[in-house]
Design an enzyme around this catalytic site. Structure first.
Site, PDB file in Angstrom:
ATOM      1  N   HIS A   1      -8.626  -4.369  -1.420  1.00 15.65           N
ATOM      2  CA  HIS A   1      -7.219  -3.921  -0.699  1.00 15.65           C
ATOM      3  C   HIS A   1      -6.524  -4.915   0.073  1.00 15.65           C
ATOM      4  O   HIS A   1      -5.346  -4.975  -0.060  1.00 15.65           O
ATOM      5  CB  HIS A   1      -7.295  -2.538  -0.140  1.00 15.65           C
ATOM      6  CG  HIS A   1      -6.272  -1.746   0.092  1.00 15.65           C
ATOM      7  ND1 HIS A   1      -5.448  -1.348  -0.842  1.00 15.65           N
ATOM      8  CD2 HIS A   1      -5.405  -1.461   1.408  1.00 15.65           C
ATOM      9  CE1 HIS A   1      -4.473  -0.809  -0.245  1.00 15.65           C
ATOM     10  NE2 HIS A   1      -4.546  -0.765   1.036  1.00 15.65           N
TER      11      HIS A   1
ATOM     12  N   SER B   1       0.815  -1.154  -0.014  1.00 19.51           N
ATOM     13  CA  SER B   1      -0.028   0.079   0.091  1.00 19.51           C
ATOM     14  C   SER B   1       0.756   1.350   0.028  1.00 19.51           C
ATOM     15  O   SER B   1       1.594   1.394  -0.743  1.00 19.51           O
ATOM     16  CB  SER B   1      -1.015  -0.120   1.128  1.00 19.51           C
ATOM     17  OG  SER B   1      -1.878   0.961   0.925  1.00 19.51           O
TER      18      SER B   1
ATOM     19  N   ASP C   1      -9.856  -3.170  -6.013  1.00 18.35           N
ATOM     20  CA  ASP C   1      -9.401  -2.438  -4.883  1.00 18.35           C
ATOM     21  C   ASP C   1      -9.749  -0.989  -5.097  1.00 18.35           C
ATOM     22  O   ASP C   1      -9.499  -0.336  -5.901  1.00 18.35           O
ATOM     23  CB  ASP C   1      -7.851  -2.590  -4.715  1.00 18.35           C
ATOM     24  CG  ASP C   1      -6.974  -1.847  -3.690  1.00 18.35           C
ATOM     25  OD1 ASP C   1      -7.832  -1.095  -2.933  1.00 18.35           O
ATOM     26  OD2 ASP C   1      -5.981  -2.170  -3.348  1.00 18.35           O
TER      27      ASP C   1
END
Length: 717
Positions: free
Chosen positions: A688, A568, A654
């Site tokens: 995600h 991320s 995501d």
């Protein structure tokens, strides 16, 4: 063979990477033009995009096929180490003990409860067999049944009424974090007709007639709070709060005392709270203190000497926050409050939980998260906080699973880099600490075979950076070793000590695991975070490179034996490091990586963009921010040089870091770099957090783990 045939170039062998078509589009801001060859990939409904992503997956699968044996070995090791038929420690809430069960072969847990036995110790959890259900056990939800036929499944919220008669739970079956709330009568087992769609995480009961929840706007910002009356359609729900400022998000909850409903409003820098008596759920919320830019605060309810009070955590007197208390009717300024824990430049206050007879304080000191308690004296009120001691130098401790206001015990969690997760009960009145459960790790794991130690690297500006080094004791550091270096460095999130079953697969193959606690994280307090965000963001990247240089200079590893991993915002770190210091690494794994940050921060219509401007800066309206972000954006700074081998993993649904960012990045690396192998793995279901279901998650994690282990050790099994 003729001479001409002998000199003819040899055709390439092995898998051939896909070549992404170039359809240039020009981005114009602040007098700057940027030609983007791959922005067309943003349209995931396009056949061209989908064909390209599928070609990338096929190429990656082909290149990594020789690692199948290693991946399977890691998954089997997980199965050996993890107690697959297990249960959590029961948590007391009302007249029941609540817990979760997992069964070997099942991907998802069962949520269960057992009635409190009359006459038994009210706060000592019952001993329940992992393998057999006790008489009277009630299964509230079997997630395996709910997930049948779904490629992806996750629970966003589970909430039971105080009476224990009704359950609310929300589900997501795509990975886009948009939830549907369901309601169940736990007496009959029947689902109620009520169903709420388009919800964010969370939500909670107020009595048995009302349920409060949060909805998001088109940019997936939680912005409004709604009140649902049971037995009525969602169209008749009442919006009780709306936040118009796009930098702010909202949340709703009830205090542990169940006396107040609290709406929290916050940005990265500023906070505000609104409260309402829970016995008047249709009433009007009142603001505790009007927001002041840069002042962040949160509240909880305590009863002190018989009076209702608010315990307030705020940053008005310093970046590391302090604890104060004030009236439940609200206040106009922080100066009206009485200080309980003053600001300290060396201690970061992270939060306070209030109970009937005591308070708990979470804080961070010397890069370690700690917990302390304060008993509430019936006559004198507040006393002093006292830290709960633990034995290891590097550990993580925190409170959790404490729903009951009048509980005389606090449920604690404890772990370290080498200590499996533990669950404790702590009695603030006596200081007694009781171990309830320790994670069982099979496969012959012995913590005495491993060591975790703290080292310190020095950044180019002289800042000392904490470094955690974890290894087997028989893997000494007197000769260069294979190393995987992890980093994050954003949002004040800390890479705290925590036991990793998956991580043992690397450690047991001679790999040294290193955590770089770089600026932008929260390990060293709020100032540490502030020094790695906005116009100081490049400190995060330089710190990580400094840690790599330290490991090489100390002879712990070499560039040929050093790999890096981040996810991320940690993927942004990986991309920036690849551009700025890629020669220190043989390989880099970037998981759901935020590698095209400038493009995203220029698109306020995207999920989270406006709320993120206080983290990264606002390049849409500020030329200085635009120029600064352009100077480090991984995608925009790919150059014609040799890069380490790079693996990027993303998920098609995501909503936090869109798949298009790593897709564009890998395409540009392959078209521009003079050396290095670049792989893209796109999960075609999931969000995600990746895929769902523990076995699928193990396989997903094993994919990146095997790739990294192979890069630094050469092993394929």
């Amino acid at each position: 063979m003729s001479d001409n045939a002998a000199t003819r170039p040899t055709a390439p062998t092995g898998p051939v990477p896909p070549v992404a078509p170039k359809h240039p589009t020009v981005r114009r801001f602040h007098g700057n033009d940027f030609s983007d060859d791959y922005e067309w990939m943003r349209d995931k409904t396009s056949r061209e995009t989908l064909d390209y992503l599928e070609a990338e997956n096929a190429y990656t699968d082909s290149v990594t096929a020789p690692l199948e044996g290693l991946r399977e070995a890691i998954v089997e090791e997980m199965k050996t180490r993890v107690k697959q038929t297990d249960m959590s420690v029961p948590v007391r809430m009302g007249g029941h003990w609540y817990y979760a069960r997992t069964r070997e072969g099942s991907s998802y847990p069962l949520s269960c409860r057992l009635a409190v036995t009359p006459g038994a110790d009210a706060w000592t959890p019952p001993v329940i067999s992992d393998d057999e259900s006790p008489a009277g056990e009630q299964v509230l939800l079997d997630q395996n049944v709910l997930a049948e036929g779904e490629e992806f499944f996750q629970i966003g919220c589970m909430s039971v009424t105080t009476s224990g008669d009704y359950l609310a739970y929300s589900t997501d079956t795509t990975g886009d974090e948009r939830f549907t709330m369901h309601f169940k009568d736990l007496r009959s087992g029947d689902l109620l007709a009520d169903e709420l769609t388009g919800l964010f995480y969370g939500g909670g009961w107020v009595g048995e007639d009302y349920f409060f929840y949060v909805k998001c706007d088109q940019a997936w910002r939680p912005y409004s709070v709604w009140r649902h009356r049971m037995g009525t359609p969602q169209e008749r729900d009442v919006c009780v709060f709306t936040e118009a400022d796009e930098k702010f998000w909202v949340d709703v909850s009830t205090t542990r005392s169940e006396k107040y409903i609290v709406i929290e409003v916050g940005s990265k820098l500023t906070g505000e709270a609104h409260i309402l008596e829970a016995d008047n759920p249709t009433g009007q919320f009142r603001c505790v203190m009007e927001r002041t830019p840069g002042v962040d605060y949160s509240v909880d309810h305590a009863v002190v000497r018989g009076d209702d009070r608010l315990v307030v955590v705020h940053n008005a007197n310093g970046v590391n926050y302090e604890v104060a208390e004030g009236p439940v009717d609200g206040f106009t300024s922080i100066e009206e409050l009485s200080v309980l824990v003053p600001h300290d430049d060396t201690v970061r206050i992270e939060g306070v939980d209030c109970f009937r007879d005591h308070l708990t304080l979470g804080y961070r000191k010397d890069a370690i998260g700690r917990i302390a308690t304060m008993n509430l004296d019936p006559e004198t009120g507040y006393t002093e906080f006292s830290e709960i001691p633990f034995d290891e130098e590097l550990y993580t401790a925190g409170s959790g699973g404490n729903p009951e206001w009048d509980a005389p015990v606090i449920r604690l969690g404890y772990t370290s880099w080498i200590t499996p997760n533990q669950v404790w009960d702590y009695r603030p009145a006596t200081g007694e600490k009781t171990l309830l459960k320790q994670q069982e790790v099979g496969g012959g794991y012995n913590p005495d075979d491993y060591i975790a130690e703290r080292m310190w690297a020095t950044a180019t500006d002289g800042t000392r950076i904490p470094v955690s080094v974890i290894r087997r004791k028989d893997v000494t550091l007197d000769t260069p070793r294979p190393v995987i270096l992890y980093g994050y460095g954003s949002y004040e999130a800390s890479n705290d000590p925590g036991f990793s079953v998956m991580g043992l697969s690397a450690l047991n193959r001679g790999v040294v695991s290193v955590q770089a606690h770089v600026r932008g994280g929260g390990e060293m307090g709020r100032a540490w975070y502030d020094a790695g965000k906005m116009l100081s963001k490049t400190n995060t990247f330089d710190d990580f490179i400094a840690v790599a240089d330290f490991l090489i200079e100390q002879g712990i590893t070499t560039p040929e034996l050093l790999a890096a991993e981040g996810a991320s915002a940690g993927g942004l770190l990986m991309g920036a490091v690849a551009n700025r210091g890629g020669d220190r690494f043989t390989a880099i794994a970037a998981i759901v990586p935020f590698v095209d940050p400038l493009t995203s921060m220029l698109m306020p219509e995207l999920p989270l963009t406006v709320t993120e401007w206080e983290e990264w800066g606002d390049p849409l309206h500020d030329t200085t921010v635009y120029d600064y972000m352009r100077s480090y954006s991984p995608y925009e700074n790919v150059t014609a040089k040799h890069y380490p081998d790079i693996l990027a993993v993303t998920n098609i649904n995501d909503t936090r870091v869109l798949y298009v960012e790593p897709a564009k990045w890998i395409a540009k690396l392959r078209a521009t770099a003079t050396g290095g192998q670049f792989l893209l793995k796109v999960r075609m279901a999931g969000g995600h957090g990746g895929v769902s279901g523990r076995y699928d998650k193990w396989r997903e994690s094993a994919f990146a783990a095997a790739w990294l282990i192979n890069k630094v050790t050469g092993k394929t099994s």
